[in-house]
Write a protein that holds these residues in place. Structure first.
Motif, PDB file in Angstrom:
ATOM      1  N   PRO A  51       0.779  -1.230   0.000  1.00 54.85           N
ATOM      2  CA  PRO A  51       0.000   0.000   0.000  1.00 54.85           C
ATOM      3  C   PRO A  51       0.815   1.286   0.000  1.00 54.85           C
ATOM      4  CG  PRO A  51      -0.036  -1.018   2.173  1.00 54.85           C
ATOM      5  CD  PRO A  51       0.690  -1.943   1.273  1.00 54.85           C
ATOM      6  N   GLN A  52       2.096   1.201   0.296  1.00 59.97           N
ATOM      7  CA  GLN A  52       2.879   2.420   0.213  1.00 59.97           C
ATOM      8  C   GLN A  52       3.549   2.442  -1.151  1.00 59.97           C
ATOM      9  OE1 GLN A  52       6.479   2.723   0.323  1.00 59.97           O
ATOM     10  NE2 GLN A  52       6.614   4.906   0.626  1.00 59.97           N
TER      11      GLN A  52
ATOM     12  N   GLY B 266      -3.128   6.876  -2.788  1.00 60.17           N
ATOM     13  CA  GLY B 266      -3.631   6.544  -1.473  1.00 60.17           C
ATOM     14  C   GLY B 266      -3.162   5.152  -1.137  1.00 60.17           C
ATOM     15  N   VAL B 267      -3.829   4.507  -0.212  1.00 56.11           N
ATOM     16  CA  VAL B 267      -3.301   3.222   0.235  1.00 56.11           C
ATOM     17  C   VAL B 267      -4.105   2.080  -0.365  1.00 56.11           C
ATOM     18  CG1 VAL B 267      -2.101   3.908   2.280  1.00 56.11           C
ATOM     19  CG2 VAL B 267      -4.531   3.729   2.372  1.00 56.11           C
TER      20      VAL B 267
ATOM     21  N   ILE C  90      -8.081  -3.779  -0.145  1.00 55.45           N
ATOM     22  CA  ILE C  90      -8.337  -2.482   0.477  1.00 55.45           C
ATOM     23  C   ILE C  90      -8.408  -2.660   1.983  1.00 55.45           C
ATOM     24  CG2 ILE C  90      -9.562  -1.645  -1.544  1.00 55.45           C
ATOM     25  CD1 ILE C  90     -12.145  -2.139  -0.015  1.00 55.45           C
TER      26      ILE C  90
ATOM     27  N   TYR D 273      -6.776  -0.461   4.094  1.00 59.16           N
ATOM     28  CA  TYR D 273      -5.638   0.142   4.771  1.00 59.16           C
ATOM     29  C   TYR D 273      -5.936   1.533   5.285  1.00 59.16           C
ATOM     30  CZ  TYR D 273      -2.931  -3.814   3.369  1.00 59.16           C
ATOM     31  OH  TYR D 273      -2.476  -5.093   3.235  1.00 59.16           O
TER      32      TYR D 273
END
Lengths: 165, 395, 164
Positions: free
Chosen positions: B18-19, B25-26, B45, B47
Motif C-alpha cells: 500500500p505504500q 492513497g493506500v 483495500i 488500509y
C-alpha cells in the motif's frame, strides 16, 4: 420516484411492500428468496444496475440484522430497495450481480453475516486476524479514554468514556 | 515488496503498495506477472479503514457532518451535500432558495477542485509533472476562496442540514466570478499539454477498456460509466437542487478506455465552470438557513429576547437535531460517481446507522477487469484514470 | 491568511545517533543533512493532499531542500506520516520506518497522526507515536501547507545544530 405498486405486488406476491421516507419503494423478502428476487428485479423489472448493499443491526430485534440491497433501472431512472432479515446467514447474489462481491465481504467483515456461495468470503476492511465484528451495536467503539469529558457524561450526549469498552 | 518466482508456471507474484507513489492513497494490488504482462490483479483495500460509520452512531448529526468531509477528501462539500439531503428528506423541511443555489455553486466548485487534482495526478503518474504544478496552482486560488468563505481550506463543513453555515459576502462573490472567468483559459492550457500529446495518448488510448455491461453489473458510476458510452448523470436523470433548470451537458464518451475517462473529466471541468457561473448569476437574496427551528438554530440576536429561541438553541446544541424515524438515501453526482448517505434514524439525536454509498468502492472493484491482460505500466494508467480516493473506499 | 498554532517538538529519544564521521566533520554532516532532507512518500489520507500542495508551486518545499519525494524508503531521510493510520496499515508503517537508513526522522502531520484526531475508535492507531518515534507533531485537520513547512523548518534547524 415511485414505481407502480401494482407491478411490484405482481412480481413479488409473497413479500412485504412499503415505501421509505426518500420515496424509494422497498420489498421485504425472506432470506432464501433473495437470489430469486434479485433475478426477477434485474431480468423482468429492468433494475439492471447494482448500486449498494448494507446492513443495519438492531440487537433487540428478532432477527437481528436487516440487509438492504439497492438497484437502479436505467430505463426508468428509479431505484428499488429489497430487504431481508437474518440472524446469521443469507445466500450470496454474486452470481447475479458480480458487483455484490465486495459489499457482501464488507457486511461479513463488519457485521458477521455469512453469505453462502460467495467465492471468497474473507475480511475486507479489518486485518485478517481481527476478532469480532466492529459495526455490531454491542461492539464497543474502542479508542482511548479521553480526560475531562464530564460535561458530556452528565448531559448524556455521549461520546464519553462509557462507550469505549 | 515480496518477490518469489513460482516454480511451476514461471510467473512472478509481486505486491504493489500500500505504500507506493502511484496507488493514489493506500491501495494494495497483488499482481501475478508473466514478464511485464499482468495475468491477474487483485486489489486489497482496508488500509485506510477509519471506522467512520461506527463513529457516526455516537455523535449527533451535526457533529457527524464534520466526519463526512473526511471520507472523500477531494470532494468535501459534495459529501456534506449528500449527507444533508438525506437528513432533510427525513425532516421534509424547506430550504431557502439562496441556500439551494449556493449549494449548487459550492458543489460545482468542489467538482472543479476534484477534477483539477485528477488532471494533475493523471499527468503526474505518467511522468508529466508540469501539469501537476499548473493544476495545483489553480487549486490554490480555489482553496483561498473556500478559506475566505468558511475558515477552512478543505474540510469546510459549510453545507449544513437546513442550509449553509453562513452567507456569501459580496466581495467573495466578485472574487469567485473572477476565478471562474479565468478558468477556461487555464483548462485550455492543461489540454494543450495533455490531450493531443502523442506520449499521453500512447499511454492512455485503448488502455484499460471497461465494457458497458460490466460497468453496469459492477455498479460502476460517474465518469467511468459515462466513458463507456452510457448517459447516466444523476444531475440529469434524477435532478436535485434544481439542476434541471441549469444549462449544461452530461458528457459521454465512447471507448471505455483511460483516454475516454480523461476526456470526460476534462469536459466536466468545463461544464462545472459553466454551471457555477449560472448559479452565481442567479443567486437570489434571502436567508441561507431554514426557518425550521427543529433543524437550524435560531439567529444569535434572538437569544437575548426570546425564551423559545433560547430553548431551541440549547436543545439543538446539546441533544442535536432529531430527524423523524425512517430511512433515507438521496444520492448526488459526485466527481467520482453516485454518492449517497443511507441514514436510518429512530427519532433520537443520534443515528442508528449511517452508511455511505461510496462510488470509488464499486469502481475499484472493477479494476481487475480493466488491468488484466495489460502491462504493469498500464496498470498505473488505469488506477490514475479510476481517480480513486481511498478515504471513501475504506471509510 | 490565518495564523497557525505553534508546532511542538517531541522529546528527544528513540533514534540511534551515530558517533559522527570523525575528523571534525560532524558539523559538515549535520549541515548537509539539514539542507537536503528528502521525504519518503507516505501520504495516507487528507493530509497527503495538503502535503502535495506544500510540494507544489505555491508553497514549494523544494526551495528548502526537499526537492524530491523518494518513493523508496531506502533513499529517504524523513517520513512525513500524513493521514490516519489504520490497524491494517500499522505494520506496514513500521516496516517502512525500519527500512529507512539512519539517520532518520519522523514528522506526524495532522491530528490523526499525532493523536488519532477526530476518530477515537477501534479502527485507528491513536497517534503514530505508538509505533514509531516522532520528532515533530504538526496539529491541524489538515494543517495548512505553511504549518507543514514550519514543522519541517523547525526539524531542520534542530538537525543543523546536531540535536536530533
Amino acid at each position: 420516484m415511485t414505481v407502480a405498486p401494482e407491478r411490484l405486488q405482481a412480481a413479488f406476491p409473497n413479500a412485504h411492500h412499503g415505501v421509505s421516507a426518500d420515496g424509494i419503494p422497498y420489498v421485504l423478502v425472506r432470506p432464501e428468496n433473495i437470489a430469486e428476487t434479485a433475478r426477477i428485479a434485474r431480468d423482468e423489472l429492468g433494475y439492471i444496475r447494482w448500486i449498494d448493499m448494507t446492513a443495519v443491526d438492531e440487537p433487540d430485534a428478532d432477527p437481528r440484522f436487516e440487509l438492504q440491497y439497492l438497484l437502479y433501472s436505467m430505463a426508468e431512472h428509479r431505484w428499488l430497495r429489497f430487504k431481508t432479515q437474518t440472524d446469521d446467514k443469507v445466500p450470496s447474489i454474486t452470481g447475479i450481480f458480480p458487483g455484490a462481491d465486495w459489499y457482501e465481504r464488507e457486511v461479513y467483515d463488519l457485521f458477521g453475516v455469512e453469505f453462502e456461495g460467495h467465492p471468497n468470503l474473507t475480511r475486507l476492511m479489518m486485518p485478517d486476524d481481527w476478532k469480532g465484528h466492529p459495526l455490531r451495536r454491542d461492539y464497543p467503539i474502542g479508542g482511548e479514554p479521553v480526560d475531562f469529558t464530564v460535561t458530556r457524561e452528565i448531559l448524556g450526549t455521549g461520546g464519553g468514556n462509557e462507550l469505549r469498552g | 515488496m515480496v518477490l518469489q518466482t513460482h516454480r511451476i508456471s514461471n510467473t512472478l507474484h509481486i505486491n504493489m503498495g500500500p505504500q507506493h507513489p502511484s496507488t493514489h492513497g493506500v491501495l494494495r494490488v497483488e499482481l501475478e506477472l508473466d514478464g511485464e504482462v499482468v495475468i491477474s490483479c487483485k486489489p486489497i483495500i482496508g488500509y485506510l479503514h477509519t471506522g467512520i460509520e461506527k463513529t457516526f452512531e455516537g455523535l449527533t448529526y451535526l457533529q457527524g457532518l464534520t466526519l463526512t468531509d473526511r471520507m472523500d477528501y477531494l470532494n468535501p462539500m459534495g459529501n456534506n451535500l449528500a449527507y444533508c439531503l438525506s437528513i432533510e428528506k427525513l425532516f421534509e423541511c424547506e430550504i431557502p432558495e439562496r441556500a439551494v443555489v449556493g449549494r449548487v455553486l459550492l458543489a460545482e466548485l468542489t467538482r472543479i477542485n476534484s477534477h483539477l487534482v485528477f488532471v494533475g495526478t493523471a499527468g503526474f503518474d505518467l511522468g508529466a509533472s508540469s501539469v501537476f504544478l499548473y493544476c495545483l496552482r489553480e487549486r490554490e486560488k480555489l482553496l483561498d476562496l473556500f478559506e475566505w468563505l468558511s475558515g477552512q481550506r478543505m474540510m469546510t463543513s459549510h453545507i449544513r442540514p437546513g442550509g449553509l453555515a453562513s452567507d456569501f459576502e459580496p466581495e467573495w462573490l466578485t472574487a469567485c466570478e473572477a476565478f471562474l472567468d479565468d478558468m477556461p483559459k487555464k483548462i485550455d492550457e492543461y489540454e494543450s499539454l495533455l490531450t493531443n500529446n502523442p506520449l499521453f495518448k500512447e499511454r492512455m488510448v485503448g488502455i484499460g477498456v471497461l465494457r458497458a455491461e460490466d460497468a453496469i453489473a459492477y455498479g460502476v458510476t460517474g465518469p467511468m460509466l459515462r466513458a463507456c458510452g452510457i448517459a447516466q448523470d444523476l444531475r440529469k436523470t434524477n435532478p436535485y437542487l434544481g439542476y434541471e433548470t441549469y444549462d449544461f451537458d452530461a458528457i459521454v464518451a465512447e471507448g471505455g478506455d483511460c483516454y475516454a475517462r480523461y476526456k470526460v473529466r476534462v469536459a466536466e471541468l468545463r461544464e462545472a465552470v459553466k454551471i457555477a457561473k449560472q448559479a452565481l448569476k442567479r443567486l437570489p437574496g434571502g436567508p441561507v438557513k431554514t426557518a425550521n427551528r427543529k433543524v437550524m438554530p435560531p439567529p444569535r440576536e434572538e437569544l437575548g429576547t426570546s425564551m423559545e429561541s433560547l430553548i431551541h438553541h440549547f436543545k439543538l446544541f446539546t441533544e442535536g437535531i432529531r430527524p423523524p424515524a425512517g430511512e433515507a438515501y438521496v444520492p448526488v453526482e459526485s466527481p467520482r460517481g453516485e454518492l449517497g448517505f443511507y441514514i436510518v434514524s429512530d427519532g433520537t439525536g443520534k443515528p442508528v446507522r449511517v452508511h455511505e454509498r461510496a462510488p470509488t468502492f464499486a469502481n475499484v472493484q472493477a479494476l481487475p477487469l480493466m488491468a488484466e491482460g495489460g502491462l504493469v505500466a498500464d496498470l498505473i494508467a488505469v488506477i490514475a484514470s479510476i481517480d480513486p480516493v481511498m478515504g471513501e473506499v475504506d471509510r | 491568511m490565518t495564523m497557525e498554532l505553534p508546532v511542538t517538538s517531541a522529546p528527544r529519544g528513540g533514534h540511534v545517533r551515530d558517533g559522527g564521521p570523525g575528523f571534525g566533520l560532524s558539523k559538515l554532516a549535520d549541515w548537509s543533512r539539514e539542507k537536503s532532507l528528502w521525504p519518503a512518500t507516505f501520504g495516507l489520507a487528507c493530509c497527503a493532499i495538503e502535503m502535495m500542495a506544500a510540494s507544489a508551486a505555491n508553497y514549494d518545499i523544494a526551495r528548502f531542500g526537499s526537492e524530491v519525494f523518494r518513493a523508496s524508503p531506502r533513499q529517504a531521510d524523513l517520513m512525513i506520516v500524513s493521514g490516519r493510520v489504520s490497524q491494517k496499515m500499522a505494520p506496514v508503517l513500521r516496516e517502512i520506518y525500519d527500512q529507512m537508513p539512519e539517520p532518520k526522522w519522523v514528522i506526524a502531520m495532522g491530528d490523526c497522526a499525532s493523536c488519532g484526531g477526530v476518530f477515537n475508535n477501534y479502527a485507528l492507531v491513536q497517534g503514530v507515536d505508538k509505533i514509531v518515534p516522532v520528532d515533530v507533531y504538526i496539529p491541524g485537520c489538515p494543517p495548512r501547507p505553511e504549518a507543514l513547512i514550519d514543522g519541517i523548518l523547525k526539524l531542520k534547524a534542530e538537525i543543523g545544530k546536531g540535536l536530533r
